[in-house]
Scaffold this active site. Structure first.
Site, mmCIF file in Angstrom:
data_model
loop_
_atom_site.group_PDB
_atom_site.id
_atom_site.type_symbol
_atom_site.label_atom_id
_atom_site.label_comp_id
_atom_site.label_asym_id
_atom_site.label_seq_id
_atom_site.Cartn_x
_atom_site.Cartn_y
_atom_site.Cartn_z
ATOM 1 N N LYS A 52 3.674 -32.339 5.669
ATOM 2 C CA LYS A 52 3.339 -31.018 6.192
ATOM 3 C C LYS A 52 1.884 -30.639 6.009
ATOM 4 O O LYS A 52 1.244 -30.949 5.015
ATOM 5 C CB LYS A 52 4.197 -29.955 5.500
ATOM 6 C CG LYS A 52 5.651 -30.062 5.851
ATOM 7 C CD LYS A 52 5.967 -29.417 7.172
ATOM 8 C CE LYS A 52 6.256 -27.956 6.930
ATOM 9 N NZ LYS A 52 6.589 -27.272 8.166
ATOM 10 N N THR A 61 0.469 -14.608 29.898
ATOM 11 C CA THR A 61 1.020 -13.257 29.736
ATOM 12 C C THR A 61 2.463 -13.513 29.349
ATOM 13 O O THR A 61 3.042 -14.527 29.746
ATOM 14 C CB THR A 61 0.958 -12.438 31.044
ATOM 15 O OG1 THR A 61 1.759 -13.097 32.029
ATOM 16 C CG2 THR A 61 -0.473 -12.317 31.568
ATOM 17 N N ASN A 97 -14.089 16.806 -10.380
ATOM 18 C CA ASN A 97 -13.583 16.856 -8.999
ATOM 19 C C ASN A 97 -14.671 16.524 -7.983
ATOM 20 O O ASN A 97 -14.433 15.772 -7.036
ATOM 21 C CB ASN A 97 -12.985 18.236 -8.698
ATOM 22 C CG ASN A 97 -11.791 18.530 -9.588
ATOM 23 O OD1 ASN A 97 -11.326 17.641 -10.303
ATOM 24 N ND2 ASN A 97 -11.305 19.752 -9.563
ATOM 25 N N GLN A 141 -5.750 11.317 -7.012
ATOM 26 C CA GLN A 141 -6.060 10.100 -7.760
ATOM 27 C C GLN A 141 -5.355 8.883 -7.160
ATOM 28 O O GLN A 141 -5.782 7.753 -7.356
ATOM 29 C CB GLN A 141 -5.647 10.299 -9.226
ATOM 30 C CG GLN A 141 -5.919 9.125 -10.126
ATOM 31 C CD GLN A 141 -5.759 9.505 -11.585
ATOM 32 O OE1 GLN A 141 -6.552 10.261 -12.116
ATOM 33 N NE2 GLN A 141 -4.718 8.999 -12.229
ATOM 34 N N GLU A 157 -0.961 -17.322 8.331
ATOM 35 C CA GLU A 157 0.302 -16.622 8.059
ATOM 36 C C GLU A 157 0.105 -15.502 7.046
ATOM 37 O O GLU A 157 0.683 -14.419 7.176
ATOM 38 C CB GLU A 157 1.348 -17.606 7.528
ATOM 39 C CG GLU A 157 1.842 -18.578 8.587
ATOM 40 C CD GLU A 157 2.685 -19.679 7.964
ATOM 41 O OE1 GLU A 157 3.745 -19.375 7.397
ATOM 42 O OE2 GLU A 157 2.276 -20.846 8.042
ATOM 43 N N ASN A 202 0.238 -26.961 6.745
ATOM 44 C CA ASN A 202 0.657 -25.629 7.187
ATOM 45 C C ASN A 202 -0.504 -24.649 7.368
ATOM 46 O O ASN A 202 -1.472 -24.687 6.604
ATOM 47 C CB ASN A 202 1.658 -25.048 6.178
ATOM 48 C CG ASN A 202 2.952 -25.842 6.139
ATOM 49 O OD1 ASN A 202 3.364 -26.406 7.156
ATOM 50 N ND2 ASN A 202 3.573 -25.900 4.979
ATOM 51 N N LYS A 225 -6.898 5.728 -4.659
ATOM 52 C CA LYS A 225 -7.765 4.593 -4.990
ATOM 53 C C LYS A 225 -7.117 3.215 -4.921
ATOM 54 O O LYS A 225 -7.699 2.288 -4.346
ATOM 55 C CB LYS A 225 -8.377 4.796 -6.377
ATOM 56 C CG LYS A 225 -9.448 5.853 -6.382
ATOM 57 C CD LYS A 225 -9.869 6.202 -7.785
ATOM 58 C CE LYS A 225 -10.333 7.633 -7.881
ATOM 59 N NZ LYS A 225 -9.308 8.626 -7.451
ATOM 60 N N TYR A 227 -8.518 20.686 -5.208
ATOM 61 C CA TYR A 227 -8.194 19.443 -5.894
ATOM 62 C C TYR A 227 -6.782 19.499 -6.485
ATOM 63 O O TYR A 227 -6.380 20.496 -7.074
ATOM 64 C CB TYR A 227 -9.211 19.138 -7.017
ATOM 65 C CG TYR A 227 -8.896 17.824 -7.705
ATOM 66 C CD1 TYR A 227 -9.407 16.635 -7.215
ATOM 67 C CD2 TYR A 227 -8.040 17.772 -8.803
ATOM 68 C CE1 TYR A 227 -9.081 15.413 -7.802
ATOM 69 C CE2 TYR A 227 -7.706 16.561 -9.396
ATOM 70 C CZ TYR A 227 -8.232 15.387 -8.887
ATOM 71 O OH TYR A 227 -7.903 14.196 -9.469
#
Ligand code: ARG
Length: 459
Positions: free
Chosen positions: A282, A154, A109, A321, A289, A284, A324, A316
């Site tokens: 294209k 704006t 722990n 766990q 994005e 892009n 993470k 604990y």
């Protein structure tokens, strides 16, 4: 059967092994786990809790395991639950019974809290560097285009002309706040929890200060119960990541809009653009994005971490766990995004003619005309009313304000004089000559400051 199941008479279900194991993701903590264990072993020897010889054997074994892990020769066994058990179990294979002494006065722990804090201290530093790197790209773009004027918006409507450099530096400021947030997050991450044991501390005469110094920690945790289950630093990093991604997604959105044919304010470098599988023409802005899209995932990790911690009793609990995977994904996404943005900004082509053309379209000089009337003695509200009528007239006659003659101006107020014809994008920009304003003098000063900040942050 693993040596932490001594009280059990049967092995865990196969499903349970997979459900509870963190090894598939916490393997990333092996360098910190080994470094932390070596510091702990040395401390145990220094305190006479184990012998110097035993500490040396343990340390050599751990270093050999580190080499195996570094070289990809380490055999991960899921049934060993986590990286701590995986390394300890291998230590038994390499060094025999002495391996059993390493865990004296320690629990997984406080061990995982230590590993994660060590790991995060490095990642925070890396985040800071990546922020600085992107800031440098923004400053460079601003400097290269210091004379470029664009329409400031704006409501995504043309508002007033601004320097493109001023716009770039707005993002510099956001990122500078992020860097400060990273430094702040570091303060609360830089706390050494070892010695907290499972929850109550340890009865062995250990030297926490020594471990903290060896591992380069600034502070010791104050309360063992808190230290084994404090994940504020994880949440703070997820929050930091969320705010940075929010900033990047704003820049992403502008880059996407600016690179449409309707705008054509910028052109992304081919190396930072993608093609279409069906439409050959294209080009892009997928990088931008994706940053916009990944922002949602990073926000998710923040909410997930907050929710995992919500109502969790001391101390604990295995729920912890779950901190993470989201955290690791947040770090990876964040660092990749910052780095790819630095390259994308650095290589993007600024279309100054298009920006200049748009800068005065749609009556962006109206405020300057109102200000002109105020300088002739009218109240601002009166000036606003007159200019509104002027704009209405110009729009009805398909003209821009710059196209109007003095006679036309005079139809709206006899305060107008020859000078009103000199109002243009450049005069508008240069009029905003105050700290924080868009006048060239102010932006040049802001760039100097930004360069000083960069130098300081790089040094
Ligand atoms: N893998 C565990 C985690 O990430 C390490 C600590 C395990 N402690 C325990 N009492 N089972 O939190």
């Amino acid at each position: 059967m693993s040596h932490i199941r001594s009280r059990f008479s049967k092995p865990p279900e196969e499903m349970v092994i997979h459900y509870t194991s963190s090894l598939p993701f916490d393997y990333r903590l092996y360098p910190e786990d080994i470094q932390g264990s070596i510091a702990h072993a040395r401390m145990l020897a220094k305190q006479g809790i184990i012998s110097k010889k035993e500490a040396r054997e343990i340390e050599n074994g751990l270093l050999a395991i580190k080499t195996e892990l570094d070289e990809g020769r380490f055999e991960y066994k899921t049934e060993l639950e986590d990286i701590h058990m995986a390394i300890e179990s291998r230590l038994f294979e390499l060094t025999g019974d002495v391996a059993g002494k390493l865990h004296t006065g320690r629990s997984r722990n406080d061990q995982i809290a230590l590993d994660l804090r060590m790991f995060m201290k490095e990642r925070i530093a890396e985040t800071s560097r990546a922020i600085t790197n992107l800031q440098a790209a923004l400053v460079k773009k601003a400097e290269e285009n210091i004379e470029v004027i664009m329409p400031g918006c704006t409501h995504l409507q043309h508002a007033q002309p601004v320097l493109f450099a001023h716009h770039m530096l707005a993002y510099f400021e956001m990122l500078e706040r992020d860097r400060e947030r990273a430094n702040d997050c570091l303060k609360r991450t830089d706390v050494m929890p070892l010695g907290s044991g499972a929850l109550a501390g340890t009865g062995f005469n250990i030297d926490r200060e020594y471990v903290a110094q060896t591992l380069g920690f600034g502070k010791l945790s104050n309360n063992s119960l808190d230290a084994v289950c404090d994940r504020d630093f994880v949440i703070e990093f997820n929050a930091l990541g969320s705010i940075i991604m929010m900033h990047l997604s704003r820049l992403a959105e502008e880059i996407i809009i600016w690179s449409t044919p309707e705008y054509s304010f910028i052109e992304l470098d081919e190396a930072y653009s993608t093609g279409s599988s069906i439409m050959p023409q294209k080009k892009n802005p997928d990088v931008a994005e994706l940053a916009r899209g990944k922002t949602g995932r990073v926000y998710g990790h923040l909410i997930a971490a907050l929710t995992t911690m919500k109502a969790l009793p001391l101390s604990y609990n295995r729920d912890l766990q779950e901190d993470k995977e989201g955290l690791f994904d947040c770090i990876d996404t964040l660092l990749m995004s910052l780095n790819v943005f630095a390259g994308m900004v650095e290589t993007m082509k600024v279309n100054r003619e298009r920006m200049a053309l748009a800068a005065t379209l749609n009556y962006t000089l109206a405020t300057d005309i109102a200000d002109y009337l105020v300088n002739k003695g009218l109240s601002f509200r009166e000036a606003h009313r007159i200019t509104g009528k002027l704009v209405n007239y110009a729009a009805g006659n398909n003209k821009q304000l710059e196209d109007l003659s003095l006679d036309e101006y005079l139809n709206f107020s006899d305060c107008f004089e020859e000078g009103v014809l000199n109002i243009n994008a450049s005069s508008s920009v240069e009029a905003r000559d105050l700290p924080g304003g868009t006048a060239t003098k102010q932006v040049t000063r802001a760039l100097e400051k930004a360069r000083a900040v960069l130098k300081n942050n790089l040094g």
